[in-house]
Scaffold this active site. Sequence first.
Site, PDB file in Angstrom:
ATOM      1  N   PRO A   9     -30.969 -22.939  -7.285  1.00 43.08           N
ATOM      2  CA  PRO A   9     -31.983 -23.935  -7.623  1.00 43.08           C
ATOM      3  C   PRO A   9     -33.408 -23.574  -7.216  1.00 43.08           C
ATOM      4  CG  PRO A   9     -30.095 -24.994  -6.615  1.00 43.08           C
ATOM      5  CD  PRO A   9     -29.848 -23.509  -6.535  1.00 43.08           C
ATOM      6  N   ASN A  10     -34.310 -23.862  -8.107  1.00 40.04           N
ATOM      7  CA  ASN A  10     -35.758 -23.758  -7.923  1.00 40.04           C
ATOM      8  C   ASN A  10     -36.292 -22.330  -7.940  1.00 40.04           C
ATOM      9  OD1 ASN A  10     -36.149 -26.645  -7.602  1.00 40.04           O
ATOM     10  ND2 ASN A  10     -35.087 -26.406  -5.655  1.00 40.04           N
ATOM     11  N   ARG A  17     -44.116 -21.796  -7.004  1.00 39.49           N
ATOM     12  CA  ARG A  17     -43.616 -22.650  -5.909  1.00 39.49           C
ATOM     13  C   ARG A  17     -43.991 -22.047  -4.564  1.00 39.49           C
ATOM     14  NH1 ARG A  17     -37.375 -22.258  -4.099  1.00 39.49           N
ATOM     15  NH2 ARG A  17     -37.359 -23.934  -2.564  1.00 39.49           N
ATOM     16  N   TYR A  22     -43.058 -17.962  -0.786  1.00 39.54           N
ATOM     17  CA  TYR A  22     -42.197 -17.184  -1.690  1.00 39.54           C
ATOM     18  C   TYR A  22     -42.940 -16.105  -2.480  1.00 39.54           C
ATOM     19  CZ  TYR A  22     -38.938 -20.933  -0.548  1.00 39.54           C
ATOM     20  OH  TYR A  22     -38.133 -21.822   0.131  1.00 39.54           O
ATOM     21  N   ASN A  71     -28.947 -15.366  -4.037  1.00 42.05           N
ATOM     22  CA  ASN A  71     -29.891 -16.254  -3.366  1.00 42.05           C
ATOM     23  C   ASN A  71     -29.528 -17.660  -3.842  1.00 42.05           C
ATOM     24  OD1 ASN A  71     -31.928 -17.752  -2.296  1.00 42.05           O
ATOM     25  ND2 ASN A  71     -33.594 -16.409  -2.948  1.00 42.05           N
ATOM     26  N   ALA A  74     -31.454 -23.703  -1.689  1.00 42.79           N
ATOM     27  CA  ALA A  74     -31.078 -24.725  -0.704  1.00 42.79           C
ATOM     28  C   ALA A  74     -29.569 -24.962  -0.637  1.00 42.79           C
ATOM     29  CB  ALA A  74     -31.803 -26.030  -1.011  1.00 42.79           C
ATOM     30  N   ASP A  84     -16.530 -21.800  -0.870  1.00 45.59           N
ATOM     31  CA  ASP A  84     -15.138 -21.625  -1.292  1.00 45.59           C
ATOM     32  C   ASP A  84     -15.032 -20.653  -2.469  1.00 45.59           C
ATOM     33  OD1 ASP A  84     -14.159 -23.270   0.658  1.00 45.59           O
ATOM     34  OD2 ASP A  84     -13.740 -24.969  -0.654  1.00 45.59           O
ATOM     35  N   GLU A  95     -25.697 -12.275   0.794  1.00 49.14           N
ATOM     36  CA  GLU A  95     -26.618 -13.416   0.790  1.00 49.14           C
ATOM     37  C   GLU A  95     -28.050 -12.902   0.978  1.00 49.14           C
ATOM     38  OE1 GLU A  95     -26.051 -15.762   4.324  1.00 49.14           O
ATOM     39  OE2 GLU A  95     -27.540 -17.261   3.728  1.00 49.14           O
ATOM     40  N   HIS A  97     -32.375 -14.028   1.050  1.00 50.40           N
ATOM     41  CA  HIS A  97     -33.446 -15.026   1.031  1.00 50.40           C
ATOM     42  C   HIS A  97     -34.785 -14.310   1.072  1.00 50.40           C
ATOM     43  CE1 HIS A  97     -30.541 -18.163   1.656  1.00 50.40           C
ATOM     44  NE2 HIS A  97     -30.009 -17.420   2.592  1.00 50.40           N
ATOM     45  N   ARG A 104     -38.269 -21.290   9.867  1.00 52.73           N
ATOM     46  CA  ARG A 104     -38.781 -22.421   9.094  1.00 52.73           C
ATOM     47  C   ARG A 104     -38.155 -23.714   9.622  1.00 52.73           C
ATOM     48  NH1 ARG A 104     -38.183 -21.247   2.966  1.00 52.73           N
ATOM     49  NH2 ARG A 104     -39.560 -23.081   2.916  1.00 52.73           N
TER      50      ARG A 104
HETATM   51  C1  DQA Z   1     -34.621 -19.485  -0.049  1.00 49.66           C
HETATM   52  C2  DQA Z   1     -34.634 -20.280   1.262  1.00 49.66           C
HETATM   53  C3  DQA Z   1     -33.989 -21.641   1.062  1.00 49.66           C
HETATM   54  O1  DQA Z   1     -34.006 -22.375   2.290  1.00 49.66           O
HETATM   55  C4  DQA Z   1     -34.728 -22.427   0.025  1.00 49.66           C
HETATM   56  O2  DQA Z   1     -34.123 -23.672  -0.196  1.00 49.66           O
HETATM   57  C5  DQA Z   1     -34.914 -21.675  -1.257  1.00 49.66           C
HETATM   58  C6  DQA Z   1     -35.251 -20.264  -1.181  1.00 49.66           C
HETATM   59  C7  DQA Z   1     -35.366 -18.146   0.083  1.00 49.66           C
HETATM   60  O3  DQA Z   1     -35.194 -17.316  -0.798  1.00 49.66           O
HETATM   61  O4  DQA Z   1     -36.132 -17.946   1.030  1.00 49.66           O
HETATM   62  O5  DQA Z   1     -34.854 -22.231  -2.330  1.00 49.66           O
HETATM   63  O6  DQA Z   1     -33.273 -19.192  -0.386  1.00 49.66           O
END
Ligand code: DQA
Length: 146
Positions: A9-10, A17, A22, A71, A74, A84, A95, A97, A104
């Site tokens: 998401p996002n 954003r 980011y 990634n 949230a 799962d 994973e 980020h 943060r």
């Molecule tokens: C994120 C960190 C997450 O906490 C956040 O909700 C994101 C982006 C990152 O890439 O730093 O959407 O995954």
Amino acid sequence: MKILVLQGPNLNLLGERKPEVYGLTGLPELQKYISEYFKKIEISFFQSNHEGEIIDQLHAARGKYDGVVLNAGALTHYSYAIRDAIESIAVPVVEVHISNVHNREEFRRQSVIAPVCLGSVSGFGIYSYILGIQAVAHQLKDGRQV
Ligand code: DQA
């Protein structure tokens, strides 16, 4: 070697954003940067704002990709369903980020997916994806020897 870069998401709003967190690189530019960085790895991309679609992509990665760089946005911090799904597939998942989730807000310090991932990369901007892909590629090529 085939790797899927999966974004939650996002992350479609990258570049717009919170650029102070980011960065200024948009999602299409990020995908171009990653593809051009790796000449010998076949990389596919998928982004969704919907948890179920991320889960579907993880399931569909079986037999199709050698590894996944995820990634989860949230969802990282609370999605037991994604955890799962990762645990249910044999495909290794790393994973990643963009931001350093540990310096943060408090809620970002917890990752419910980290225990079922190969490892985590956080805090290196878009270079986190490069490190994540290198990590999974290394594991697939040499992991069993070391
Ligand atoms: C994120 C960190 C997450 O906490 C956040 O909700 C994101 C982006 C990152 O890439 O730093 O959407 O995954």
